[in-house]
Design a protein around this motif. Structure first.
Motif, PDB file in Angstrom:
ATOM      1  N   ARG A 163      -5.884   4.609   6.724  1.00 25.23           N
ATOM      2  CA  ARG A 163      -5.235   5.319   7.827  1.00 25.23           C
ATOM      3  C   ARG A 163      -4.198   4.406   8.456  1.00 25.23           C
ATOM      4  N   GLY A 164      -3.205   5.009   9.054  1.00 24.05           N
ATOM      5  CA  GLY A 164      -2.224   4.239   9.820  1.00 24.05           C
ATOM      6  C   GLY A 164      -2.376   4.574  11.289  1.00 24.05           C
ATOM      7  N   ILE A 166       0.884  -1.165   0.000  1.00 22.98           N
ATOM      8  CA  ILE A 166       0.000   0.000   0.000  1.00 22.98           C
ATOM      9  C   ILE A 166       0.919   1.211   0.000  1.00 22.98           C
ATOM     10  N   VAL A 167       0.922   1.937  -1.141  1.00 22.46           N
ATOM     11  CA  VAL A 167       1.905   3.014  -1.320  1.00 22.46           C
ATOM     12  C   VAL A 167       1.222   4.332  -1.682  1.00 22.46           C
ATOM     13  N   SER A 172       9.465   3.559  -3.197  1.00 20.97           N
ATOM     14  CA  SER A 172       8.224   4.244  -2.772  1.00 20.97           C
ATOM     15  C   SER A 172       8.409   5.067  -1.490  1.00 20.97           C
ATOM     16  N   ARG A 173       9.561   4.972  -0.866  1.00 21.25           N
ATOM     17  CA  ARG A 173       9.817   5.621   0.416  1.00 21.25           C
ATOM     18  C   ARG A 173      10.112   7.117   0.252  1.00 21.25           C
ATOM     19  N   THR A 233      -6.399   1.644  14.790  1.00 21.22           N
ATOM     20  CA  THR A 233      -6.493   2.848  13.958  1.00 21.22           C
ATOM     21  C   THR A 233      -5.968   2.617  12.539  1.00 21.22           C
ATOM     22  N   GLY A 234      -5.263   1.515  12.312  1.00 19.88           N
ATOM     23  CA  GLY A 234      -4.704   1.259  10.978  1.00 19.88           C
ATOM     24  C   GLY A 234      -5.579   0.317  10.182  1.00 19.88           C
ATOM     25  N   PHE A 235      -5.972   0.737   8.988  1.00 11.38           N
ATOM     26  CA  PHE A 235      -6.819  -0.108   8.128  1.00 11.38           C
ATOM     27  C   PHE A 235      -6.861   0.476   6.725  1.00 11.38           C
ATOM     28  N   ASP A 293       4.046   6.583   4.430  1.00 11.25           N
ATOM     29  CA  ASP A 293       4.682   5.912   3.285  1.00 11.25           C
ATOM     30  C   ASP A 293       4.032   4.579   2.937  1.00 11.25           C
ATOM     31  N   GLY A 294       3.379   3.945   3.923  1.00 10.86           N
ATOM     32  CA  GLY A 294       2.646   2.733   3.591  1.00 10.86           C
ATOM     33  C   GLY A 294       3.222   1.456   4.164  1.00 10.86           C
ATOM     34  N   LYS A 295       2.697   0.335   3.684  1.00 11.87           N
ATOM     35  CA  LYS A 295       2.944  -0.983   4.266  1.00 11.87           C
ATOM     36  C   LYS A 295       3.196  -2.010   3.169  1.00 11.87           C
ATOM     37  N   ILE A 296       3.866  -3.067   3.550  1.00 12.22           N
ATOM     38  CA  ILE A 296       4.020  -4.228   2.665  1.00 12.22           C
ATOM     39  C   ILE A 296       3.630  -5.471   3.463  1.00 12.22           C
ATOM     40  N   ILE A 326       6.992   0.867   5.330  1.00 14.08           N
ATOM     41  CA  ILE A 326       7.863   1.355   4.250  1.00 14.08           C
ATOM     42  C   ILE A 326       8.748   2.511   4.734  1.00 14.08           C
ATOM     43  N   ARG A 327       8.216   3.417   5.569  1.00 17.96           N
ATOM     44  CA  ARG A 327       9.020   4.548   6.063  1.00 17.96           C
ATOM     45  C   ARG A 327      10.257   4.098   6.815  1.00 17.96           C
ATOM     46  N   ILE A 372      10.536  -2.273  -3.539  1.00 10.47           N
ATOM     47  CA  ILE A 372       9.354  -1.446  -3.242  1.00 10.47           C
ATOM     48  C   ILE A 372       9.709  -0.398  -2.179  1.00 10.47           C
ATOM     49  N   ILE A 373      10.428  -0.810  -1.152  1.00 13.34           N
ATOM     50  CA  ILE A 373      10.828   0.156  -0.112  1.00 13.34           C
ATOM     51  C   ILE A 373      11.700   1.252  -0.728  1.00 13.34           C
ATOM     52  N   TYR A 396       5.772  -5.096   6.746  1.00 11.64           N
ATOM     53  CA  TYR A 396       6.811  -4.064   6.795  1.00 11.64           C
ATOM     54  C   TYR A 396       6.198  -2.671   6.789  1.00 11.64           C
ATOM     55  N   GLU A 454       5.834  10.231   7.428  1.00 11.19           N
ATOM     56  CA  GLU A 454       4.735   9.361   7.853  1.00 11.19           C
ATOM     57  C   GLU A 454       3.733   9.179   6.715  1.00 11.19           C
TER      58      GLU A 454
END
Ligand SMILES: Nc1ncnc2c1ncn2[C@@H]1O[C@H](COP(=O)(O)OP(=O)(O)OP(=O)(O)O)[C@@H](O)[C@H]1O
Ligand SMILES: Nc1ncnc2c1ncn2[C@@H]1O[C@H](COP(=O)(O)OP(=O)(O)OP(=O)(O)O)[C@@H](O)[C@H]1O
Ligand SMILES: Nc1ncnc2c1ncn2[C@@H]1O[C@H](COP(=O)(O)OP(=O)(O)OP(=O)(O)O)[C@@H](O)[C@H]1O
Ligand SMILES: [Mg+2]
Ligand SMILES: [Mg+2]
Ligand SMILES: [Mg+2]
Lengths: 119, 119, 119
Positions: A36-37, A7-8, A81-82, C26-28, A88-91, C102-103, A77-78, C100, A86
């Motif tokens: 949201r994170g 998610i980027v 996309s980085r 809070t993350g979704f 930046d997203g998740k993998i 990403i940040r 990806i990191i 992961y 705050e």
């Protein structure tokens, strides 16, 4: 075989796709999402009926690939996309049990996956 | 219980849904996605800032079902969504750990799943 | 670590997000989907070329979380999204192999997940 879901930031999608192409990954699926994170701000706190939560636009990139490609793909990806800010997203990595190509009707495992199945 | 995820041509969605209904599958979720498969053309090759990758519109069909329905469902999706041309799409199978119906608040396993749990 | 995927009524999204916040989630990620469940009506039955299946708009909520949060999160989603009418939706739980941020470039496992890894 695994699925990598990243998610980027939407503005990082093109650069991420370029990075993936450079390591030989050309197959993927993209969708528009919001999310949201961890919520560190004090805005948007619950206030009865007036409560409204802000959802940020992101893109979800899904890549099904051989096990040995998981680590280089995550690194790529990191790297691509980085921003360091705050949001930046998740993998996430998921197991895949079976994969098929609809045109050929055959399983989409390649020789490397078969080799990897041993371990 | 498994999830079948099929990425198919948008123009094949109705026919695929009909095929699924014929084998008794009526529950599924559909979303709009874009994507790419193996890149065999030479167009769209990296050219610095001018690089642009074409993403093809597809639909993603997600079906959570009992283990014994996986094989007939894959066969039905291939039969009803296949054109024989490149770009027909993919089918992926994922493990599902738990499933709930929100209305009843109970697990969404049926008698066949419970039977299948033995093996 | 697990992923909870909930397919809920669009009009129940805000209430569901509030419920999740109350238990510390809070993350979704949210996406728009359409779908069908068990087909009990006789409308929309196959009639050759005139056949048209109605797909209902829903939202898909995806939450990656620690194992010990799965049960309270499912209960909260059911409590906050349920109307008691047909079409309330589904909750599915998937295994996640790796996560992961990403940040930071680091794995997104917290101390509780590491503890849970023992069992
Ligand atoms: N636990 C989660 N489950 C599912 N999706 C999530 C989760 N956390 C974040 N996301 C998705 O990732 C997007 C970006 O999250 P974000 O990068 O802000 O995470 P974070 O944990 O707050 O990290 P950071 O401190 O770097 O901001 C969110 O908008 C959401 O779509
Ligand atoms: N490795 C992959 N991971 C995730 N999604 C994929 C992958 N490969 C393809 N897809 C999705 O499937 C869609 C159709 O792919 P496509 O059928 O062209 O695959 P292909 O491997 O190129 O096979 P073919 O040679 O039959 O064209 C893509 O647009 C993308 O959405
Ligand atoms: N088997 C399934 N696989 C994937 N998605 C499903 C499945 N069944 C339902 N859904 C999704 O959940 C949504 C709501 O389904 P619904 O709540 O009507 O299920 P149901 O089994 O018919 O239960 P109910 O009897 O309470 O209506 C559908 O529109 C679809 O998006
Ligand atoms: Mg954040
Ligand atoms: Mg192709
Ligand atoms: Mg229903």
């Amino acid at each position: 075989m695994k699925k990598i879901e990243a998610i980027v930031r939407p503005e990082k999608l093109t650069e991420t796709i370029k990075g993936l192409k450079n390591i030989g990954i050309t197959g993927f699926t993209v969708s528009q999402v919001v999310g949201r994170g961890k919520q560190k701000d004090t805005k948007g706190v619950y206030r009865g009926k007036n409560y409204n939560v802000t959802l940020h636009p992101k893109v979800k990139l899904e890549i099904v690939l051989s096990d040995y490609m998981v680590e280089p793909t995550i690194n790529t990806i990191i790297d691509s996309s980085r921003t360091g800010e705050e949001g930046d997203g998740k993998i996430y990595v998921y197991p895949i049990l079976e994969a098929y190509n609809i045109r050929t009707g055959t399983t989409d495992f390649d020789i490397d996956d078969l080799a990897n199945k041993e371990d």
